[in-house]
Design an enzyme around this catalytic site. Structure first.
Site, PDB file in Angstrom:
ATOM      1  N   LYS A  86      44.349 -17.127  -8.878  1.00 21.05           N
ATOM      2  CA  LYS A  86      44.371 -17.490  -7.460  1.00 21.05           C
ATOM      3  C   LYS A  86      45.005 -18.878  -7.336  1.00 21.05           C
ATOM      4  O   LYS A  86      44.795 -19.740  -8.203  1.00 21.05           O
ATOM      5  CB  LYS A  86      42.930 -17.505  -6.930  1.00 21.05           C
ATOM      6  CG  LYS A  86      42.798 -17.726  -5.435  1.00 21.05           C
ATOM      7  CD  LYS A  86      41.325 -17.609  -5.019  1.00 21.05           C
ATOM      8  CE  LYS A  86      41.119 -17.749  -3.519  1.00 21.05           C
ATOM      9  NZ  LYS A  86      39.702 -17.552  -3.128  1.00 21.05           N
ATOM     10  N   SER A 112      38.820 -14.344   0.588  1.00 20.68           N
ATOM     11  CA  SER A 112      40.090 -15.027   0.551  1.00 20.68           C
ATOM     12  C   SER A 112      40.938 -14.753  -0.692  1.00 20.68           C
ATOM     13  O   SER A 112      42.124 -15.086  -0.709  1.00 20.68           O
ATOM     14  CB  SER A 112      39.851 -16.542   0.656  1.00 20.68           C
ATOM     15  OG  SER A 112      39.124 -17.005  -0.465  1.00 20.68           O
ATOM     16  N   SER A 132      34.400 -14.328  -1.421  1.00 20.48           N
ATOM     17  CA  SER A 132      35.854 -14.189  -1.568  1.00 20.48           C
ATOM     18  C   SER A 132      36.351 -13.504  -2.828  1.00 20.48           C
ATOM     19  O   SER A 132      37.545 -13.232  -2.937  1.00 20.48           O
ATOM     20  CB  SER A 132      36.521 -15.557  -1.483  1.00 20.48           C
ATOM     21  OG  SER A 132      36.689 -15.892  -0.139  1.00 20.48           O
TER      22      SER A 132
HETATM   23  N1  GLN Z   1      35.131 -15.232   3.994  1.00 25.09           N
HETATM   24  C1  GLN Z   1      34.340 -16.411   3.792  1.00 25.09           C
HETATM   25  C2  GLN Z   1      34.985 -17.569   4.510  1.00 25.09           C
HETATM   26  O1  GLN Z   1      35.864 -17.348   5.242  1.00 25.09           O
HETATM   27  C3  GLN Z   1      34.187 -16.676   2.333  1.00 25.09           C
HETATM   28  C4  GLN Z   1      35.331 -17.400   1.761  1.00 25.09           C
HETATM   29  C5  GLN Z   1      35.166 -17.661   0.308  1.00 25.09           C
HETATM   30  O2  GLN Z   1      34.297 -17.128  -0.357  1.00 25.09           O
HETATM   31  N2  GLN Z   1      36.021 -18.525  -0.200  1.00 25.09           N
HETATM   32  O3  GLN Z   1      34.613 -18.685   4.358  1.00 25.09           O
END
Ligand code: GLN
Length: 492
Positions: free
Chosen positions: A80, A155, A179
């Site tokens: 990532k 994400s 994420s």
């Molecule tokens: N979807 C969650 C957010 O928008 C989690 C994001 C993550 O785990 N980095 O913050």
């Protein structure tokens, strides 16, 4: 010397390269070719062909000299783009970090390389890991390999899409509130978020430091277990990394699960409307029962506050972490007269709308006058959520829940409504807030949607062994194979 299989995973690839049945260079070349062929997915932000091939050749040369190779020999890895790779662009999918090349490797990258893995690419993501659909990337959304009109989740959407598409045998993501697990669910791959502190966060660009964890995405559970064993362990450069022994996670995958008590959140489940998610959950519950587990109903009385608590704590921490990206320190290679105009330009193009929204929300929650009402209150409720799990784990060894309330939704479907997007995380947030290990296990394709569906397994801190044991049992009984039809000739 055999041709590498396009769907060979981590363990099979490493064993074939170690045994001299395959060349690391051939494996890596094949993955690079597939990455190029599937550029339409927009899963990658940077493909490092030359560097990857020369790293692979170095592995082959070491074997030719008779040296023993590591546990990930020749295994192609996608990172990532919030994980630092020495000398390679690392953008967090943000304009504000354009041009930034970190001068060092993240701890998990060092550990992968020490076991002879080969990093091939950096993956697209939601900007600074904020999002649930990968639509917040400054470099465009990622497409879901199962259906190109759908989101891959976020994400770590690029990591999940790449893994499902057979680009890399493993991808690393980061999981702050879901994420790794939620995109894992949307793309039908195994996704592990370890206990907070199990892996080092050194070299992971911070979003919300009390929640961030590096996680793995693989095509099966055993592959995830092998990579986790390589990544886990103490790192003195991360003060929150744990000094806990690292067990043999891979061996855990073969252990029987009979007699384990599995807790089910019956009340939360009743609120899930999606027929595929409900069916996947029932099938998983039944297969664990068939494997000899005892199913017990449990409650987490404060779990429904997860979204509110998370979006206060995470945004507060983000507003503090992101203050350093003011356009002066990262991404700029200008001097003198250019400086001011470049500074202005970087700020103007700097953060995207979601990142700005979160910085504002977090700054507000931390401001005097609102600090007690929002931030402190959220921390108190977070403690109650931790205690809920402690009580639940007196009655069960693991919690089984859906990972996401729906299968992959359509691109553009939720971008107009941030709150609807935040609700994609209702099941992944509570384990994150409690610092617990949790993982997504795909169990099949939904009848209604035809898309991958699965479940989340959560266990007490530092009991990844038990989590993997249950995941392996679920996987074995499901018969699921990650093979999106458009990519693997209809084998899905
Ligand atoms: N979807 C969650 C957010 O928008 C989690 C994001 C993550 O785990 N980095 O913050």
């Amino acid at each position: 010397m055999s041709e590498p299989s396009p769907v060979a995973g981590v363990v099979d690839t490493a064993e074939a390269v170690r045994a001299g049945e395959q060349r690391a260079e051939d494996v890596v070349a094949q993955h690079v070719a597939r990455a190029k062929a599937r550029a339409d997915l927009n899963a990658l932000l940077h493909l490092d062909e030359e560097r990857a091939l020369s790293a692979a050749r170095a592995v082959d040369e070491r074997r030719a000299r008779g040296e023993a190779l590591g546990a990930l020999a020749g295994v192609p890895v996608v990172l990532k783009d919030n994980l630092c790779l020495d000398g390679v662009p690392t953008t967090c999918a943000s304009r504000i970090l354009e041009g930034y090349r970190p001068p060092y490797n993240a701890d998990c990258v060092e550990r992968l390389i020490a076991e002879d893995a080969v990093i091939i690419a950096k993956a697209n993501m939601d900007e600074f890991a904020m999002g649930s659909s990968n639509e917040n990337s400054a470099f465009g959304p990622v497409k879901n390999p199962w259906d190109l009109t759908r989101a891959p989740g976020g994400s770590s959407g690029g990591s999940a899409a790449a893994t499902a598409a057979g680009i890399g045998a493993v991808a690393l993501g980061s999981d702050t509130g879901g994420s790794v697990r939620q995109p894992g669910a949307f793309c039908g791959v195994v996704a592990i978020k370890p206990t907070y502190g199990r892996l080092s966060r050194y070299g992971l660009i911070a979003f919300a430091s009390s929640l961030d964890q590096v996680g793995t995405m693989t095509r099966d559970v055993r592959d995830g277990a092998r990579v986790l064993r390589v990544l886990a362990g103490h790192d003195k450069r991360d003060a929150t990394s744990a000094v806990e022994p690292v067990p043999d996670y891979e061996a855990a995958c073969a252990a029987p699960v009979s007699g384990l008590r599995v807790g089910v959140l019956r009340a939360a489940l009743d609120q899930v409307e999606d027929p595929d998610v409900r069916a996947a959950f029932s099938a998983a519950e039944q297969s664990l029962r068939d494997a000899g587990c005892d199913i017990v109903d449990i409650e987490l009385p404060h779990a429904h506050h997860g979204v509110s608590v998370y979006y206060l704590v995470a945004t507060a921490e983000a507003s503090s972490n992101l203050a350093r990206f003011d356009g002066m320190r990262f991404g700029l290679r200008v001097t003198g007269d250019d400086l001011l105009s470049t500074y202005e330009r970087t700020r103007a193009q700097g953060f995207g709308p979601e990142v700005k929204r979160r910085i504002m929300l977090g700054t507000y929650a931390l401001s005097s006058g609102y600090y007690d009402a929002f931030y402190i209150k959220a921390q108190k409720v977070r403690t109650l959520m931790v205690q809920d799990y402690q009580r639940a784990f007196e009655r069960c060894d693991a919690v089984l829940s859906p990972t996401a309330p729906t299968p992959a939704f359509g691109l553009g479907e939720k971008t107009g409504d941030p709150l609807a997007m935040y609700l994609a995380d209702i099941f992944t947030l509570p384990p994150s807030l409690a610092g617990l290990p949790a993982m997504h296990v795909p169990v099949g394709l939904g009848q209604a949607s035809g898309l991958p569906v699965g479940v989340q397994v959560t266990t007490p801190a530092f009991t990844e062994v038990r989590m993997l044991q249950l995941a392996a049992a679920l996987e074995a009984r499901s018969g699921y194979v990650c093979a999106p039809p458009a990519l693997f000739g209809g084998a899905g």
